[in-house]
Design a protein around this motif. Structure first.
Motif, PDB file in Angstrom:
ATOM      1  N   GLY A   1     -48.327 -19.104 -24.072  1.00  0.00           N
ATOM      2  CA  GLY A   1     -49.154 -19.068 -22.856  1.00  0.00           C
ATOM      3  C   GLY A   1     -50.139 -18.060 -22.819  1.00  0.00           C
ATOM      4  N   LEU A   2     -49.712 -16.760 -22.717  1.00  0.00           N
ATOM      5  CA  LEU A   2     -50.689 -15.821 -22.308  1.00  0.00           C
ATOM      6  C   LEU A   2     -51.749 -15.578 -23.533  1.00  0.00           C
ATOM      7  N   LYS A   3     -51.368 -16.039 -24.675  1.00  0.00           N
ATOM      8  CA  LYS A   3     -52.255 -16.051 -25.862  1.00  0.00           C
ATOM      9  C   LYS A   3     -53.498 -17.044 -25.444  1.00  0.00           C
ATOM     10  N   SER A   4     -52.983 -18.130 -25.057  1.00  0.00           N
ATOM     11  CA  SER A   4     -54.038 -19.253 -24.877  1.00  0.00           C
ATOM     12  C   SER A   4     -54.921 -18.807 -23.613  1.00  0.00           C
ATOM     13  N   VAL A   5     -54.193 -18.201 -22.609  1.00  0.00           N
ATOM     14  CA  VAL A   5     -55.117 -17.700 -21.391  1.00  0.00           C
ATOM     15  C   VAL A   5     -55.976 -16.770 -21.943  1.00  0.00           C
ATOM     16  N   MET A   6     -56.037 -15.740 -22.719  1.00  0.00           N
ATOM     17  CA  MET A   6     -56.872 -14.798 -23.473  1.00  0.00           C
ATOM     18  C   MET A   6     -57.727 -15.615 -24.392  1.00  0.00           C
ATOM     19  N   GLU A   7     -57.390 -16.441 -25.023  1.00  0.00           N
ATOM     20  CA  GLU A   7     -58.501 -17.083 -25.911  1.00  0.00           C
ATOM     21  C   GLU A   7     -59.524 -17.900 -24.992  1.00  0.00           C
ATOM     22  N   THR A   8     -58.865 -18.256 -24.106  1.00  0.00           N
ATOM     23  CA  THR A   8     -59.671 -19.390 -23.216  1.00  0.00           C
ATOM     24  C   THR A   8     -60.880 -18.344 -22.395  1.00  0.00           C
ATOM     25  N   ALA A   9     -60.176 -17.317 -21.757  1.00  0.00           N
ATOM     26  CA  ALA A   9     -61.263 -16.450 -21.154  1.00  0.00           C
ATOM     27  C   ALA A   9     -62.138 -15.891 -21.967  1.00  0.00           C
ATOM     28  N   GLU A  10     -61.765 -15.557 -23.225  1.00  0.00           N
ATOM     29  CA  GLU A  10     -62.910 -15.030 -24.275  1.00  0.00           C
ATOM     30  C   GLU A  10     -63.868 -16.240 -24.475  1.00  0.00           C
ATOM     31  N   LYS A  11     -63.508 -17.412 -24.628  1.00  0.00           N
ATOM     32  CA  LYS A  11     -64.316 -18.445 -24.862  1.00  0.00           C
ATOM     33  C   LYS A  11     -65.724 -18.526 -23.795  1.00  0.00           C
ATOM     34  N   TYR A  12     -65.206 -18.277 -22.700  1.00  0.00           N
ATOM     35  CA  TYR A  12     -66.364 -17.997 -21.574  1.00  0.00           C
ATOM     36  C   TYR A  12     -66.675 -16.491 -21.268  1.00  0.00           C
ATOM     37  N   GLY A  13     -66.763 -15.718 -22.504  1.00  0.00           N
ATOM     38  CA  GLY A  13     -67.120 -14.301 -22.268  1.00  0.00           C
ATOM     39  C   GLY A  13     -66.532 -13.821 -21.146  1.00  0.00           C
ATOM     40  N   GLY A  14     -65.242 -14.094 -20.882  1.00  0.00           N
ATOM     41  CA  GLY A  14     -64.434 -13.336 -19.714  1.00  0.00           C
ATOM     42  C   GLY A  14     -63.274 -12.553 -20.364  1.00  0.00           C
ATOM     43  N   LYS A  15     -62.502 -12.200 -19.582  1.00  0.00           N
ATOM     44  CA  LYS A  15     -61.264 -11.306 -20.262  1.00  0.00           C
ATOM     45  C   LYS A  15     -59.896 -11.641 -19.338  1.00  0.00           C
ATOM     46  N   ALA A  16     -58.863 -11.556 -19.694  1.00  0.00           N
ATOM     47  CA  ALA A  16     -57.543 -11.597 -19.436  1.00  0.00           C
ATOM     48  C   ALA A  16     -56.716 -10.492 -19.787  1.00  0.00           C
ATOM     49  N   THR A  17     -56.181  -9.918 -19.049  1.00  0.00           N
ATOM     50  CA  THR A  17     -55.110  -8.767 -18.944  1.00  0.00           C
ATOM     51  C   THR A  17     -54.049  -9.041 -18.358  1.00  0.00           C
ATOM     52  N   PHE A  18     -52.941  -8.432 -18.882  1.00  0.00           N
ATOM     53  CA  PHE A  18     -51.536  -8.544 -18.316  1.00  0.00           C
ATOM     54  C   PHE A  18     -51.063  -7.255 -18.302  1.00  0.00           C
ATOM     55  N   SER A  19     -50.067  -6.969 -17.255  1.00  0.00           N
ATOM     56  CA  SER A  19     -49.525  -5.691 -16.988  1.00  0.00           C
ATOM     57  C   SER A  19     -48.298  -5.848 -16.088  1.00  0.00           C
ATOM     58  N   HIS A  20     -47.552  -4.971 -16.289  1.00  0.00           N
ATOM     59  CA  HIS A  20     -46.068  -4.980 -15.299  1.00  0.00           C
ATOM     60  C   HIS A  20     -45.996  -3.740 -14.918  1.00  0.00           C
ATOM     61  N   ASN A  21     -44.903  -3.638 -13.769  1.00  0.00           N
ATOM     62  CA  ASN A  21     -44.245  -2.334 -13.534  1.00  0.00           C
ATOM     63  C   ASN A  21     -42.658  -2.606 -13.504  1.00  0.00           C
ATOM     64  N   ASP A  22     -42.120  -1.670 -12.622  1.00  0.00           N
ATOM     65  CA  ASP A  22     -40.716  -1.900 -12.883  1.00  0.00           C
ATOM     66  C   ASP A  22     -40.259  -3.297 -12.326  1.00  0.00           C
ATOM     67  N   SER A  23     -40.780  -4.020 -11.545  1.00  0.00           N
ATOM     68  CA  SER A  23     -40.270  -4.854 -10.770  1.00  0.00           C
ATOM     69  C   SER A  23     -41.300  -6.356 -10.819  1.00  0.00           C
ATOM     70  N   ASP A  24     -42.690  -6.077 -11.079  1.00  0.00           N
ATOM     71  CA  ASP A  24     -43.455  -7.297 -11.154  1.00  0.00           C
ATOM     72  C   ASP A  24     -44.340  -7.270 -12.378  1.00  0.00           C
ATOM     73  N   PHE A  25     -44.907  -8.467 -12.633  1.00  0.00           N
ATOM     74  CA  PHE A  25     -45.570  -8.858 -13.590  1.00  0.00           C
ATOM     75  C   PHE A  25     -47.084  -9.263 -13.118  1.00  0.00           C
ATOM     76  N   PHE A  26     -48.041  -8.763 -13.729  1.00  0.00           N
ATOM     77  CA  PHE A  26     -49.493  -8.982 -13.092  1.00  0.00           C
ATOM     78  C   PHE A  26     -50.121  -9.721 -14.201  1.00  0.00           C
TER      79      PHE A  26
END
Length: 183
Positions: free
Chosen positions: A139-164
């Motif tokens: 899923g996340l790989k697909s999001v990243m590849e689709t964003a790159e297809k449009y010249g965009g970017k997808a980033t993911f991060s987390h802290n102790d309790s939340d995922f972004f």
């Protein structure tokens, strides 16, 4: 699709009517004017309600954008699917999903999501790994590849309790042609 390409609009309309009649009859909320995205959001809102997940959707899209509906829904759907899965691993009172989809300055589309997690995040070389199988999540790989297809970017991060999840797609650079059967 074949009926469309064959020009068999009578059978196509019949198929669509049968398909629509078979859909569960739930209340449809209008989150945005993009019909496929709105349908997707309603589907996930229903899943969230069934799983006792609080949702907050803020969707502000122009009438048309030059990102295909399929790609817009694939990005949003993958993010929401991961968020629902993460929430199901938590106590009901801790479950929530916040999703914002909006444009800025008419030249950028942002898709931003926050959801809690149970602390069992798997990463390798700064890539998030699947919690369901070995290796990187699809899923996340697909999001990243689709964003790159449009010249965009997808980033993911987390802290102790939340995922972004943060996706940025530039607008105004691509024109998506209509399928020949719809011209």
């Amino acid at each position: 699709k074949n009926l469309c390409h064959e020009g068999n609009y009578t059978e196509l309309e019949k198929y669509i009517n049968e398909y629509y009649a078979a859909l569960p009859q739930t209340e449809t909320k209008k989150y945005c004017r993009n019909r496929p995205l709105n349908a997707l959001l309603n589907d996930y809102a229903t899943k969230a309600a069934d799983a006792k997940i609080r949702i907050s959707f803020r969707i502000e899209l122009p009438e048309t954008i030059d990102i295909t509906d399929v790609d817009l829904c694939a990005i949003t759907g993958n993010i929401l699917e991961n968020a629902v899965t993460a929430c199901l691993m938590l106590k009901e009172e801790d479950r929530y999903i916040q999703l914002t989809v909006l444009t800025r300055n008419e030249n950028r589309l942002y898709i931003v999501s926050t959801n809690p997690h149970n602390g069992q995040i798997r990463q390798q070389n700064e890539k998030y790994l699947s919690t369901h199988r070995q290796g990187e999540g699809i899923g996340l790989k697909s999001v990243m590849e689709t964003a790159e297809k449009y010249g965009g970017k997808a980033t993911f991060s987390h802290n102790d309790s939340d995922f972004f999840s943060n996706v940025m797609l530039p607008l105004g650079q691509f024109v998506t042609p209509l399928p020949s059967c719809l011209k």
